[in-house]
Design a protein around this motif. Structure first.
Motif, mmCIF file in Angstrom:
data_model
loop_
_atom_site.group_PDB
_atom_site.id
_atom_site.type_symbol
_atom_site.label_atom_id
_atom_site.label_comp_id
_atom_site.label_asym_id
_atom_site.label_seq_id
_atom_site.Cartn_x
_atom_site.Cartn_y
_atom_site.Cartn_z
ATOM 1 N N GLY A 147 -10.951 -3.594 7.334
ATOM 2 C CA GLY A 147 -12.332 -4.461 7.443
ATOM 3 C C GLY A 147 -12.282 -5.498 6.205
ATOM 4 N N THR A 148 -11.624 -4.779 4.927
ATOM 5 C CA THR A 148 -11.536 -5.421 3.627
ATOM 6 C C THR A 148 -10.329 -6.295 3.474
ATOM 7 O OG1 THR A 148 -12.777 -3.665 2.741
ATOM 8 C CG2 THR A 148 -11.729 -5.207 1.301
ATOM 9 N N LYS A 149 -10.335 -7.446 3.181
ATOM 10 C CA LYS A 149 -9.282 -8.448 3.030
ATOM 11 C C LYS A 149 -8.854 -8.602 1.592
ATOM 12 C CE LYS A 149 -9.014 -9.007 7.533
ATOM 13 N NZ LYS A 149 -10.276 -8.041 8.345
ATOM 14 N N ASP A 150 -7.586 -9.280 1.400
ATOM 15 C CA ASP A 150 -7.216 -9.718 0.210
ATOM 16 C C ASP A 150 -7.378 -11.057 0.071
ATOM 17 O OD1 ASP A 150 -5.331 -10.915 1.647
ATOM 18 O OD2 ASP A 150 -3.558 -9.561 0.780
ATOM 19 N N GLN A 151 -6.792 -11.823 -0.855
ATOM 20 C CA GLN A 151 -7.127 -13.340 -0.913
ATOM 21 C C GLN A 151 -6.252 -14.153 0.195
ATOM 22 O OE1 GLN A 151 -5.399 -11.344 -2.961
ATOM 23 N NE2 GLN A 151 -3.140 -12.397 -2.987
ATOM 24 N N ASP A 152 -5.402 -13.570 0.972
ATOM 25 C CA ASP A 152 -4.616 -14.231 1.866
ATOM 26 C C ASP A 152 -5.460 -13.869 3.249
ATOM 27 O OD1 ASP A 152 -2.899 -15.519 0.135
ATOM 28 O OD2 ASP A 152 -1.768 -13.536 -0.082
ATOM 29 N N GLY A 153 -6.293 -13.308 3.383
ATOM 30 C CA GLY A 153 -6.816 -12.800 4.739
ATOM 31 C C GLY A 153 -6.162 -11.618 5.310
ATOM 32 N N ARG A 154 -5.355 -10.849 4.543
ATOM 33 C CA ARG A 154 -4.664 -9.844 5.030
ATOM 34 C C ARG A 154 -5.433 -8.381 4.847
ATOM 35 N NH1 ARG A 154 0.631 -8.042 6.559
ATOM 36 N NH2 ARG A 154 1.418 -6.230 5.734
ATOM 37 N N ALA A 155 -5.517 -7.828 5.765
ATOM 38 C CA ALA A 155 -6.178 -6.529 5.386
ATOM 39 C C ALA A 155 -5.534 -5.606 4.442
ATOM 40 C CB ALA A 155 -6.266 -5.444 6.891
ATOM 41 N N ILE A 156 -6.136 -4.950 3.423
ATOM 42 C CA ILE A 156 -5.854 -4.030 2.415
ATOM 43 C C ILE A 156 -5.221 -2.867 2.913
ATOM 44 C CG2 ILE A 156 -7.449 -5.293 0.962
ATOM 45 C CD1 ILE A 156 -8.908 -2.355 0.632
ATOM 46 N N PHE A 157 -5.187 -2.589 4.205
ATOM 47 C CA PHE A 157 -4.635 -1.406 4.744
ATOM 48 C C PHE A 157 -2.960 -1.431 4.657
ATOM 49 C CE2 PHE A 157 -2.747 1.502 7.967
ATOM 50 C CZ PHE A 157 -3.905 2.410 7.821
ATOM 51 N N TYR A 158 -2.636 -2.742 4.468
ATOM 52 C CA TYR A 158 -1.044 -3.113 4.512
ATOM 53 C C TYR A 158 -0.650 -3.105 3.169
ATOM 54 C CZ TYR A 158 -2.121 -3.921 9.461
ATOM 55 O OH TYR A 158 -2.558 -3.619 10.871
ATOM 56 N N ASN A 159 -1.605 -2.864 2.169
ATOM 57 C CA ASN A 159 -1.234 -2.968 1.083
ATOM 58 C C ASN A 159 -0.986 -1.347 0.386
ATOM 59 O OD1 ASN A 159 -1.482 -2.803 -1.973
ATOM 60 N ND2 ASN A 159 -1.708 -4.857 -2.028
ATOM 61 N N ASP A 160 -0.004 -0.583 0.362
ATOM 62 C CA ASP A 160 -0.218 0.907 0.018
ATOM 63 C C ASP A 160 -0.911 1.021 -1.265
ATOM 64 O OD1 ASP A 160 1.597 1.042 2.016
ATOM 65 O OD2 ASP A 160 3.437 1.330 1.305
ATOM 66 N N THR A 161 -0.897 0.382 -2.510
ATOM 67 C CA THR A 161 -1.704 0.561 -3.390
ATOM 68 C C THR A 161 -3.060 0.504 -3.025
ATOM 69 O OG1 THR A 161 0.197 -0.043 -4.821
ATOM 70 C CG2 THR A 161 -1.860 0.029 -5.874
ATOM 71 N N LEU A 162 -3.523 -0.726 -2.706
ATOM 72 C CA LEU A 162 -4.838 -0.930 -2.497
ATOM 73 C C LEU A 162 -5.419 0.397 -1.283
ATOM 74 C CD1 LEU A 162 -5.405 -4.689 -2.419
ATOM 75 C CD2 LEU A 162 -6.190 -3.091 -4.038
ATOM 76 N N LYS A 210 -0.194 7.286 14.007
ATOM 77 C CA LYS A 210 -1.006 8.159 13.866
ATOM 78 C C LYS A 210 -0.828 8.717 12.538
ATOM 79 C CE LYS A 210 -2.125 12.783 16.277
ATOM 80 N NZ LYS A 210 -2.054 13.434 17.197
ATOM 81 N N GLU A 211 0.173 8.893 11.774
ATOM 82 C CA GLU A 211 0.308 9.432 10.443
ATOM 83 C C GLU A 211 -0.242 8.635 9.383
ATOM 84 O OE1 GLU A 211 2.902 11.180 13.323
ATOM 85 O OE2 GLU A 211 2.776 8.998 12.882
ATOM 86 N N ASP A 212 -0.279 7.354 9.557
ATOM 87 C CA ASP A 212 -0.958 6.545 8.737
ATOM 88 C C ASP A 212 -2.519 6.837 8.477
ATOM 89 O OD1 ASP A 212 1.579 4.947 8.043
ATOM 90 O OD2 ASP A 212 0.893 3.377 9.631
ATOM 91 N N ILE A 213 -2.849 6.862 9.877
ATOM 92 C CA ILE A 213 -4.408 7.270 9.921
ATOM 93 C C ILE A 213 -4.895 8.659 9.246
ATOM 94 C CG2 ILE A 213 -6.157 7.619 11.500
ATOM 95 C CD1 ILE A 213 -5.113 5.287 13.293
ATOM 96 N N LEU A 214 -3.969 9.469 9.766
ATOM 97 C CA LEU A 214 -4.267 10.879 9.148
ATOM 98 C C LEU A 214 -3.955 10.903 7.522
ATOM 99 C CD1 LEU A 214 -2.646 13.276 11.912
ATOM 100 C CD2 LEU A 214 -5.132 12.905 11.366
ATOM 101 N N GLY A 215 -3.069 10.149 7.274
ATOM 102 C CA GLY A 215 -2.935 10.036 5.822
ATOM 103 C C GLY A 215 -3.998 9.527 4.997
ATOM 104 N N CYS A 216 -4.948 8.598 5.840
ATOM 105 C CA CYS A 216 -6.399 8.152 5.099
ATOM 106 C C CYS A 216 -7.187 9.148 5.158
ATOM 107 C CB CYS A 216 -6.662 6.977 5.872
ATOM 108 S SG CYS A 216 -5.505 5.263 5.269
ATOM 109 N N LEU A 217 -7.482 9.980 6.424
ATOM 110 C CA LEU A 217 -8.377 10.728 6.794
ATOM 111 C C LEU A 217 -8.491 12.090 6.143
ATOM 112 C CD1 LEU A 217 -8.952 9.971 10.570
ATOM 113 C CD2 LEU A 217 -10.642 9.226 8.663
#
Length: 360
Positions: A147-162, A210-217
């Motif tokens: 739900g949080t976006k970067d300056q280009d409107g891309r979800a920060i989920f796809y930025n590993d560091t953020l 699924k691994e991405d999500i569990l890696g966050c949760l």
């Protein structure tokens, strides 16, 4: 690490709220909580205040936050961002090594962002005896990062560091809440609110595994456990329940009113979760539309809940044990409803819980 209260948390059908109400006073919200769910009080989010939105409430701790033309985003480029990112991870290391610094750090919610916490603390200080438990909540990392976006409107989920920064922020905030709310000496429950998981598997999330999500949760769940708290995960619609049930959470809050037929498909995982001492928080009171809220009664909801309980019992579970590991909740938060409808949902939640407890 198993939390110390997990196998002894006999919820016994007690009522619990999700976290938002359609009011403009934290004091009034705290009073309403004590009227309806005094055994498990919680701090309330008031969406009427923009800073108490799901993303806005936690964004101030992130690096690179920019507010521009009524939009808030992460400016994830340039020297200024690099410096902000370095500062964030330095703060994280400093606080992680000395958790006594949490209270004055970027990982704590401010009173301007979450006045409900102060109202709850004031309530707790006036109690003559501890409640059964106390509840706080954080926006789930998947919801926050999609739900949080970067300056280009891309979800920060796809930025590993953020994404990593967000998980660290939410994890330490959960630990901060446990420390703030632990005064009465009863269990502290922190719900991880993940409405975005309802989109898992849809086209918008096709590249998220699924691994991405569990890696966050899992890191947030683990952080809650590290401070002796109980971790709950709330999803207000359907999802892949296997990943939630396998996340290590102690409480699973699901929309039992509208999506039970999907939830029960995960029978082996549900059975394993309950056998391991987990609690089900049955979102049995509808919150989606006025017609449904007004049509249902506590008696009709109880009949529906009993039919659902029989299907969980058919998994080989003792019904008395299931109820001992159950909570009764609305299906979602009440912040978008009218005050009258919200009060009706509160009435139904309390009354349904009373019927469950009386009969079991």
């Amino acid at each position: 690490m198993s939390p110390p209260f997990r196998r002894h948390l006999q919820s016994g059908g007690r009522p619990l709220l999700i976290g938002s109400l359609p009011l403009d006073s934290h004091t009034a919200a705290a009073r309403l909580v004590m009227d309806y769910t005094p055994e498990i009080p919680l701090w309330i989010q008031l969406p009427v205040f923009p800073q108490e939105g799901m993303m806005q409430q936690f964004l101030p701790g992130m690096p690179g936050v920019v507010c521009q033309n009524d939009k808030t985003f992460i400016a994830a480029a340039g020297d200024a961002f690099d410096a902000a990112l370095l500062s964030f991870f330095e703060d994280y290391m400093t606080v992680s090594e000395d958790l006594s610094r949490l209270d004055d750090s970027r990982f704590a919610l401010t009173e301007s962002a979450a006045g409900g916490i102060r109202a709850l603390l004031d309530t707790l200080s006036g109690l003559s005896r501890p409640p059964f438990a106390v509840k706080g909540q954080v926006t789930g990392p998947v919801t926050f990062c999609t739900g949080t976006k970067d300056q280009d409107g891309r979800a920060i989920f796809y930025n590993d560091t953020l994404r990593d920064a967000a998980v660290k922020l939410l994890s330490l905030n959960a630990r901060w809440q446990i420390r703030k709310l632990s005064g009465p000496g009863c269990p502290v429950i922190i719900f991880i609110d993940e409405p975005a998981l309802a989109g898992f598997g849809a086209s918008d999330f096709i590249s998220i595994s699924k691994e991405d999500i569990l890696g966050c949760l899992k890191p947030v769940v683990d952080a809650i456990h590290e401070d002796g708290g109980l971790a709950g995960i709330h999803v207000c619609a359907n999802t892949d329940w296997s990943l939630v049930l396998e996340s290590g959470a102690d409480i699973i809050n699901f929309d039992a009113y509208a999506y039970f037929d999907r939830f029960i498909l995960y029978g082996p995982q549900i059975s394993a979760f309950l056998s391991d001492g987990g609690n089900l928080a049955w979102g049995m009171v509808p919150t989606v539309n006025e017609e449904t809220i007004l049509r249902e009664t506590a008696a009709s909801l109880y009949d529906g809940w009993q039919a659902r309980l029989e299907k969980v019992t058919a998994l080989g579970m003792d019904p008395v044990r299931i109820v001992s590991q159950s909570l009764i909740t609305p299906s979602c938060g009440l912040g978008t409803l009218s005050v009258d409808l919200a009060r009706r949902v509160l009435d139904l939640t309390r009354d349904l819980s009373t019927m469950v407890r009386r009969n079991f």
